[in-house]
Design a protein around this motif. Structure first.
Motif, PDB file in Angstrom:
ATOM      1  N   PRO A 318       0.822  -1.227   0.000  1.00 46.14           N
ATOM      2  CA  PRO A 318       0.000   0.000   0.000  1.00 46.14           C
ATOM      3  C   PRO A 318       0.849   1.266   0.000  1.00 46.14           C
ATOM      4  N   HIS A 319       0.389   2.249  -0.755  1.00 49.16           N
ATOM      5  CA  HIS A 319       0.989   3.587  -0.832  1.00 49.16           C
ATOM      6  C   HIS A 319       2.370   3.594  -1.479  1.00 49.16           C
ATOM      7  N   THR A 320       2.672   2.599  -2.295  1.00 49.07           N
ATOM      8  CA  THR A 320       3.943   2.595  -3.023  1.00 49.07           C
ATOM      9  C   THR A 320       3.739   2.586  -4.534  1.00 49.07           C
ATOM     10  N   GLN A 325       4.430   1.360  -9.743  1.00 45.78           N
ATOM     11  CA  GLN A 325       3.440   0.915 -10.714  1.00 45.78           C
ATOM     12  C   GLN A 325       3.744   1.498 -12.094  1.00 45.78           C
ATOM     13  N   PRO A 326       3.910   0.661 -13.112  1.00 44.98           N
ATOM     14  CA  PRO A 326       4.262   1.174 -14.449  1.00 44.98           C
ATOM     15  C   PRO A 326       3.254   2.177 -15.007  1.00 44.98           C
ATOM     16  N   LEU A 327       1.972   1.962 -14.776  1.00 46.44           N
ATOM     17  CA  LEU A 327       0.980   2.900 -15.308  1.00 46.44           C
ATOM     18  C   LEU A 327       1.158   4.287 -14.707  1.00 46.44           C
ATOM     19  N   ASP A 328       1.438   4.360 -13.408  1.00 44.18           N
ATOM     20  CA  ASP A 328       1.640   5.657 -12.766  1.00 44.18           C
ATOM     21  C   ASP A 328       2.947   6.303 -13.187  1.00 44.18           C
ATOM     22  N   ARG A 329       3.959   5.508 -13.468  1.00 45.26           N
ATOM     23  CA  ARG A 329       5.273   6.057 -13.785  1.00 45.26           C
ATOM     24  C   ARG A 329       5.401   6.537 -15.228  1.00 45.26           C
ATOM     25  N   LEU A 380       6.721   0.836 -22.055  1.00 42.49           N
ATOM     26  CA  LEU A 380       7.991   0.171 -21.770  1.00 42.49           C
ATOM     27  C   LEU A 380       8.828   0.975 -20.777  1.00 42.49           C
ATOM     28  N   LYS A 381       8.766   2.288 -20.874  1.00 47.28           N
ATOM     29  CA  LYS A 381       9.515   3.115 -19.935  1.00 47.28           C
ATOM     30  C   LYS A 381       8.964   2.970 -18.524  1.00 47.28           C
ATOM     31  N   GLY A 382       7.633   2.863 -18.407  1.00 46.04           N
ATOM     32  CA  GLY A 382       7.030   2.682 -17.087  1.00 46.04           C
ATOM     33  C   GLY A 382       7.482   1.398 -16.426  1.00 46.04           C
ATOM     34  N   PHE A 383       7.552   0.301 -17.198  1.00 50.40           N
ATOM     35  CA  PHE A 383       8.015  -0.968 -16.636  1.00 50.40           C
ATOM     36  C   PHE A 383       9.510  -0.915 -16.308  1.00 50.40           C
ATOM     37  N   LYS A 384      10.269  -0.142 -17.081  1.00 50.02           N
ATOM     38  CA  LYS A 384      11.717  -0.097 -16.852  1.00 50.02           C
ATOM     39  C   LYS A 384      12.062   0.696 -15.597  1.00 50.02           C
ATOM     40  N   VAL A 385      11.475   1.883 -15.436  1.00 49.98           N
ATOM     41  CA  VAL A 385      11.840   2.727 -14.297  1.00 49.98           C
ATOM     42  C   VAL A 385      11.327   2.167 -12.985  1.00 49.98           C
TER      43      VAL A 385
END
Length: 659
Positions: A318-320, A325-329, A380-385
């Motif tokens: 929770p709260h991380t 999360q790739p969608l948020d990033r 792809l950037k979201g999953f990478k970071v």
């Protein structure tokens, strides 16, 4: 000399030209005016240096420009820069006014000679701050911080991140998922209150307005580590969903209605069905679905559907999700930008002048922003970071965890464990501002009027970073803390089912007498000892206990088979008004057709009672869509003649507005 308000900068003096001009004037080869004009010097400047030459008595004048007065040395300024970096990374950054106050305290503690105005104002001057920011412009800049909740700042720590990556590594070792089999789903708000972009406006006007409107819905989306996505699911703040609400939405999108506009357990089950339809997982070819720990996601029907379809559910701590999360990033940020841009274009178009944006245009706006933001590069950037694909459990550094240091403290029962030692925590408790000196091992700085062994008091000692107090010992633990877990694993599923059964048992109505208490106690024990598979299966006759009213209302088709309703059955019917929805208990007299029933309505004995009595003998038509659920056969409330007329259904209807 203070800076010019007009922005005029003083011209620098050429050392060689000044020395030649002084020499020529002293040898009387040129007058002062001629020399100043020839060498492009100010006449008062040349006169001033001629006087200095006479005072020195030197034949050959050497111009030595004065060094600007400095308060701090380079080493001290770098310590201040590092302190400002740490404060910003901990989400407790300093404003310009606070930096000036800290600089004054820093100078006083290190016995620096400062301007008298510093002593009067108890802070550094504005000119010092301008010079300081200009000197370290490549390391410091004035930024507007993004609002971050304390829960997010403190929950994102190394321990919680390691727990998630441990679960993630175990899932990868068990199933060997490929990037196209690793998915992430989450919801984001889509509001008609957009953020207007920057515009060109008259200079000097203090306030410029921008048209907005005011409704809110939700969109649930899913992407995988190969850069693909599925059509989203839209949640509209309406009681009933209509197909025209999806006009302009991405192809293949689905929609549901919920008065709150937010997701719930039933809507997430519908999204899972939508996900299975497009991804087509199976037990032989499973997929991994990463999601947050929201209560609407963690429910037994969704877990059962996932296990049957070959979906492995793994939750973040929770709260991380804002970091992991790739969608948020990588995706939701560009989506909001393009969404607000599309809505602003709609508002300023000539045909829509003066019209508010309604919830029926939201899908069309999202349809414009979706293909521009859900691109393979962003996904792809979201999953990478986030360190998920490619797998990198060390993606986050100590700087990322600095915000959690504010509450990095031991548990009350763990007296031996101590928090990480920092410069601020080395101060003694009796002297909160006592100093642990950082000695200059390289010898004294030439800019400091000090002897060897000079002591520098760092800004962190003068103004320690915020630190939370030790945790309080609480014996009243009402709610278990969430964590990252693999929901489809059998131990986690059984633990979740047991917690749900306990909550359901607690929601039973309180008994009014000893006999009712014994009956409620036996019924509560029956729930706790009930079979797990029969308890949480959809559809289930016991699922109405402890279930939220939103789940019942928006999952009507899954509660029972409407064809099974016969004469003599009892049902709960709803009547939708303009503002509220009321519910009534009805007895089915006959079945006219497949969609129409002839019923008699029952009356509630008292507003707070669970007993019902038969009312008048009037018959009413009840449509199939107005039936919420089928009630079990009633029992009599007692043995007396009066109590035999009172009917009890053995279900908790307190979540309904029953009349």
């Amino acid at each position: 000399m203070p800076r010019s308000k007009l922005g005029i900068k003083r011209k620098k003096i050429n050392k060689d030209d000044l020395e030649i001009a002084v020499s020529l004037v002293r040898k009387q080869r040129m007058t002062i005016g001629e020399a100043a004009k020839h060498f492009d010097l100010k006449k008062p400047t040349l006169i001033f240096h001629l006087k200095k030459t006479k005072e020195c008595g030197n034949e050959q004048y050497k111009y030595l420009p004065k060094k600007p007065k400095r308060v701090f040395s380079d080493k001290e300024e770098l310590l201040l820069v590092q302190y400002l970096h740490d404060a910003a990374n901990m989400h407790y950054g300093l404003t310009l006014k606070q930096v000036r106050g800290l600089a004054y305290e820093y100078a006083v503690q290190n016995h620096k000679k400062v301007d008298p105005s510093w002593e009067v104002n108890k802070c550094a001057g504005e000119q010092w701050l301008r010079d300081f920011r200009k000197k370290y412009a490549n390391q410091l800049s004035l930024r507007k911080p993004e609002a971050t909740s304390l829960s997010r700042a403190t929950a994102f720590n190394r321990d919680n991140v390691e727990k998630f990556f441990t679960n993630y590594r175990s899932v990868l070792d068990r199933y060997n998922f490929e990037p196209n089999e690793i998915w992430n789903c989450d919801e984001t708000g889509i509001s008609t209150v957009h953020v207007p972009p920057k515009i060109l406006a008259p200079k000097g006007k203090k306030q410029i307005g921008g048209m907005t409107s005011g409704e809110r819905g939700t969109m649930i989306a899913a992407v995988n580590a190969a850069g693909n996505s599925i059509p989203p699911l839209f949640i509209f703040p309406r009681v009933n969903f209509k197909l025209f609400m999806l006009n302009g939405a991405p192809c293949g999108s689905v929609g549901v209605g919920n008065p709150s506009g937010w997701s719930n357990e039933t809507i997430f089950v519908q999204f899972m069905q939508h996900f299975v339809k497009h991804v087509r997982p199976s037990v032989e070819r499973p997929v991994l679905l990463l999601m947050d720990n929201h209560e609407s996601h963690v429910n037994i029907p969704a877990i059962d559907l996932a296990k049957q379809s070959g979906i492995v559910l793994l939750t973040f701590h929770p709260h991380t999700s804002h970091k992991m999360q790739p969608l948020d990033r990588g995706v939701f940020g560009p989506f909001k930008t393009y969404y607000h841009e599309a809505m602003n274009n709609w508002m300023i178009s000539p045909g829509n002048a003066g019209k508010p944006v309604t919830i029926y245009e939201v899908a069309a706006m999202a349809g414009i922003a979706f293909p521009r933001s859900f691109t393979p590069s962003n996904i792809l950037k979201g999953f990478k970071v986030s360190g998920i694909v490619p797998f990198n459990e060390n993606i986050f550094t100590d700087i990322d965890f600095m915000a959690a240091n504010v509450t990095d403290r031991p548990m009350p029962q763990d007296t031996e464990r101590q928090p990480p030692v920092s410069t601020a925590s080395l101060a003694s408790p009796e002297e909160p501002h006592s100093v642990v000196d950082l000695r200059n091992v390289d010898g004294p700085d030439e800019n400091l009027p000090c002897t060897s062994g000079h002591v520098i008091r760092s800004p962190e000692i003068i103004r320690p970073h915020p630190k939370a107090h030790p945790r309080k010992i609480s014996n009243n633990v009402k709610r278990q803390k969430g964590k990252s877990r693999i929901l489809t694993d059998t131990p986690e599923k059984k633990l979740l089912e047991e917690n749900i059964r306990k909550r359901m048992a607690k929601k039973l109505p309180k008994p009014k007498n000893k006999k009712s208490f014994q009956r409620a106690l036996s019924f509560q024990q029956e729930i706790l000892n009930s079979d797990t598979e029969n308890e949480f299966e959809l559809p289930s006759s016991d699922s109405e206990y402890g279930m939220s009213s939103e789940f019942r209302e928006f999952n009507e088709d899954a509660q029972f088979e409407r064809d099974s309703i016969e004469a003599g059955n009892f049902v709960l019917a709803k009547v939708c008004g303009k503002k509220i929805v009321k519910h009534f208990v009805a007895e089915v007299v006959s079945v006219t057709s497949q969609d129409i029933f002839v019923v008699k309505y029952l009356k509630k004995l008292t507003p707070r009672s669970a007993k019902f009595v038969r009312g008048d003998d009037n018959l009413y038509d009840l449509y199939n869509n107005d039936i919420v659920l089928k009630l079990p056969n009633p029992i009599q409330a007692g043995t007396s003649a009066r109590q035999q007329c009172h009917l009890l259904f053995g279900v908790n209807l307190c979540n309904y507005n029953v009349s």
